[in-house]
Write an enzyme that holds these catalytic residues in place. Structure first.
Site, PDB file in Angstrom:
ATOM      1  N   HIS A   1     -61.448  50.946  40.477  1.00 34.27           N
ATOM      2  CA  HIS A   1     -62.010  49.627  41.114  1.00 34.27           C
ATOM      3  C   HIS A   1     -63.097  48.870  40.461  1.00 34.27           C
ATOM      4  CE1 HIS A   1     -62.521  46.975  44.761  1.00 34.27           C
ATOM      5  NE2 HIS A   1     -61.347  47.122  44.701  1.00 34.27           N
TER       6      HIS A   1
ATOM      7  N   TYR B   1     -61.730  42.569  42.884  1.00 34.54           N
ATOM      8  CA  TYR B   1     -62.451  41.385  43.157  1.00 34.54           C
ATOM      9  C   TYR B   1     -62.213  39.859  42.868  1.00 34.54           C
ATOM     10  CZ  TYR B   1     -65.480  45.418  43.822  1.00 34.54           C
ATOM     11  OH  TYR B   1     -66.012  46.707  44.057  1.00 34.54           O
TER      12      TYR B   1
ATOM     13  N   HIS C   1     -55.780  44.307  52.906  1.00 33.76           N
ATOM     14  CA  HIS C   1     -56.271  45.477  52.230  1.00 33.76           C
ATOM     15  C   HIS C   1     -55.688  46.746  52.975  1.00 33.76           C
ATOM     16  CE1 HIS C   1     -58.715  42.406  50.576  1.00 33.76           C
ATOM     17  NE2 HIS C   1     -59.025  43.092  49.597  1.00 33.76           N
TER      18      HIS C   1
ATOM     19  N   ASP D   1     -54.397  45.584  48.751  1.00 28.19           N
ATOM     20  CA  ASP D   1     -55.319  46.003  47.546  1.00 28.19           C
ATOM     21  C   ASP D   1     -55.868  47.301  48.176  1.00 28.19           C
ATOM     22  OD1 ASP D   1     -54.386  43.875  46.293  1.00 28.19           O
ATOM     23  OD2 ASP D   1     -56.382  42.941  46.255  1.00 28.19           O
ATOM     24  N   ASP D   2     -56.154  48.220  47.309  1.00 34.17           N
ATOM     25  CA  ASP D   2     -57.145  49.315  47.381  1.00 34.17           C
ATOM     26  C   ASP D   2     -56.647  50.565  47.911  1.00 34.17           C
ATOM     27  OD1 ASP D   2     -58.769  47.151  46.525  1.00 34.17           O
ATOM     28  OD2 ASP D   2     -59.933  47.066  48.451  1.00 34.17           O
TER      29      ASP D   2
ATOM     30  N   HIS E   1     -54.306  48.543  39.900  1.00 40.36           N
ATOM     31  CA  HIS E   1     -55.965  47.781  40.477  1.00 40.36           C
ATOM     32  C   HIS E   1     -57.005  48.411  39.767  1.00 40.36           C
ATOM     33  CE1 HIS E   1     -57.597  44.918  43.368  1.00 40.36           C
ATOM     34  NE2 HIS E   1     -58.260  45.937  43.844  1.00 40.36           N
TER      35      HIS E   1
HETATM   36 ZN   LIG Z   1     -59.671  45.734  45.473  1.00 39.72          ZN
END
Ligand SMILES: [Zn+2]
Length: 208
Positions: free
Chosen positions: A88, A125, A178, A33-34, A84
């Site tokens: 965010h 999250y 991540h 993620d991210d 995503h």
């Molecule tokens: Zn995230």
């Protein structure tokens, strides 16, 4: 205490989301993620290549727009790319209309950049309200996870992350890592050790 494993009852409460792909023998689904973030994402790609592993990257649109060639490199290496949101956003703190607008913005950006459909979505999250996910589900499959690596936890040692992640992984598990600045130092190392130990147990790593 850090909870690595999502309890079965939580998974059952929301059958609309993908938590784990049961019925898959000796297969594990790695997710990141991210990103994409220079150096961090590159480091992750290197480890994945070493193990012949494919994964799914839930990209933040704003990061992809800062690093479009890196986003395309992830695609080029045969990984799946998911949405995503663009910025965010936390679903619990965001009005449904604003949230959806941001989901669309992320999806449109990624689809234009990659020249392909983006099927999967993960809420930042893991927070999303019913009104939001009902709307998102019209055009995305929503993917949660059953095992958190804990790579972003400040209180967790890398050794513990590795140990617990390996311990809780089962057939069809969806693992979360991540590729972002805060986890830059830990993630590639944790990932490499986890893949090493899971390979040893006969697991293979696939994209969603
Ligand atoms: Zn995230």
């Amino acid at each position: 205490m850090f909870i690595h494993k999502v309890p079965k009852r939580v998974q059952k409460t929301f059958p609309e989301f993908i938590w784990r792909k049961s019925g898959e023998h000796q297969k594990v689904y790695l997710t990141f993620d991210d990103g994409p973030v220079p150096q961090v994402t590159d480091g992750v790609l290197e480890v994945l290549e070493k193990f012949g592993a494919k994964a799914t990257f839930f990209m933040v649109g704003a990061n992809a727009s800062k690093n479009p060639s890196l986003a395309k490199e992830v695609q080029h290496q045969g990984h799946t790319i998911g949405n995503h949101t663009f910025n965010h956003l936390n679903g619990l703190w965001t009005r449904a209309s604003k949230y959806l607008e941001n989901v669309h913005k992320g999806r449109n950006y990624l689809e234009d950049l990659l020249g392909q459909k983006v099927i999967f979505f993960r809420p930042p999250y893991g927070k999303i309200k019913k009104r939001q996910w009902k709307a998102v589900r019209e055009f995305h499959e929503i993917v949660m996870w059953d095992v958190l690596s804990g790579d972003y936890s400040q209180s967790l040692s890398v050794e513990k992350s590795i140990l617990k992640t390996v311990k809780y992984t089962q057939n069809g598990s969806v693992l979360v890592f991540h590729d972002q600045e805060k986890t830059a130092k830990k993630t590639p190392y944790i990932l490499e050790q986890v893949l090493f130990q899971l390979s040893d147990k006969g697991f293979e790593f696939d994209a969603l």
